[in-house]
Design a protein around this motif. Sequence first.
Motif: not given
Length: 609
Positions: A189-202, A254-268
């Motif tokens: 989430v932190r990875w996503y928020m840092r990258r997504a907010a500026p991109v959506y504003g731009e 960014i969204v695609t990278g975000f969900f690939s990380r979430l899948n790792l969390g689900e597996f763990i």
Amino acid sequence: MSGTSLDRVLLPTATGAESVATLRTMLHGHRLHAVVAIVVLVVGTAVGLLTAPLLGHIVDLVVDRKGAAALTLPLVLLVVVAVARGAAAAVGSTLVARLGETVLAALREQFIERALRLPLDRVEAAGSGDLVSRVTSDVSMIGKSVRQALPEFSRSALTILLTFVGLAVLDWRFLIAALLASPVQVISVRWYMRRAAPVYGEHRVATGALQHQLLDSVGGVRTVRAFRLDDTHTDLLEQRSAAARDLGLRGIHIVTGFFSRLNLGEFIGLAAMLATGFVLVDNGSVSIGTATAAALYFHSLFNPINATLYLLDDAQSAGASFARLVGVSNLPAERAESEARALADGSVEVSGLSHAYGSGAPVLHEVDLRVRSGERVALVGASGAGKTTLAKLIAGVHSPTGGSIALGGVDTAELGPAGVRRAVALISQEVHVFAGTLADDLRLARPDADDERLRAALDRVGALEWAEALPEGLATVVGEGGHRLTVTQAQHLALARLVLADPPIAILDEATADAGSAGARVLEEAAARALEGRTGLLVAHRLPQAAAADRVVVLDQGRVVETGTHEELVAAGGRYAVLWAAWSASRQEPGEQVPRPAPDPDEAVSPVV
């Protein structure tokens, strides 16, 4: 407010703190509604969490071979839980969506109120696309989030919270196992928020720039074609479309990278949950049914967690859009008048007036002009002389960069924007016909006017005959999707609004320019009747308008160079006489000679526009 590479000064965007404060203020009067919505959702979610323990209980009954009869009650309870959960979810989601729509409606109203009172030069500095994108795409984005994302996010967040409570009730060790996935999810989430907010504003800014370019290219298509600027505008559209597209693709990446990380969390998390269940069942700490319930609880978290985190994508876009709307809504309101200043008369006095658009060269230079109450003055000059700028400054559309304007003996700085609007009405050649009945369109100028007063206003400007000939008379729907009015009829409508508003001062800025020769003559007569009893300033497109005025003021390169009656100026043989001769010659039959005064060889004469 920030500048851009497009040399535009965008309208302000609110900070996060300002957005939160605005949202809190808007929710203040809806606390009961919010509490009821939350309670209904909590009850529905809590009831839904009974599904996993019931299934676990069924597993224990099967393991213990209790027989088919023992399964009847748990199965009936499962059906009851499903129905109750569905009903509560539907009611809760409706309440949340209604609350969101209420807040959005209040924000829209506040935004429109501020936007309609923005100075025109402020809108022009930002570009019309900036304002249009806020009231269209930004409002649509927030509306979509309110109707879809907000209810789903509320349900998902409550499900996650109460599921963790359910795991702790089953056995605290199951809760610990489930929380092993949290570090990965938090980092994601932190990875996503840092990258997504500026991109959506731009992306929102890039979308506004694209819409601004579209409006410029489509609205000025005649000029584009006349000067063969097709390739230039096509290149600009391609560049701004590419910028918006590239930012959109960056967001998707960014969204695609975000969900690939979430899948790792689900597996763990799931691996830890199954291992914990195996150990606890093996040592007899819990039954197979309890371990099954715990596994089902964690599995049931997949969708809510993914939905909650996925909705962060919508939340980022909606947050960016919300900040853009709040930025305009929080602009200072017009100065409230301490007391209404009554005008002594309809006079206009301009002293040392200067004006420049932005950082450009001055358009007006130390202009002095005095118009007596009830006098009709025509402003004449070549294209670019400053006629329209002077008219808009007097009407309060722009603020002068130097000098002063007094209306009826009162300085416009004392009157304030609202006072100037009451004193002066400006009618240009670009008349907007609002969607609705003809009567409603007219009542925009005077809401309390009855049908008889509307007919009287139409009759005064010579429009009653065609108005009553419409399919349903004053009740005929005009504007977008309704009966199409001609250019002449639309200007008639504007002049009738002027009569209804009844300001002491009226400015007609080339109001007959688009009507054609026959239509222009009709509108000139209508304008003369509409101006009766009030001071009139006419930006003259057709010199016969100037000839009929009480006085003519000639401007050239932002300065007043001549003033007097039509007869006086023609006899003087100056700049106005040259313009009049050129106009008269253009209206003569071929071969007919027209006396022309000798022009000053040092002066270049431009056609009047």
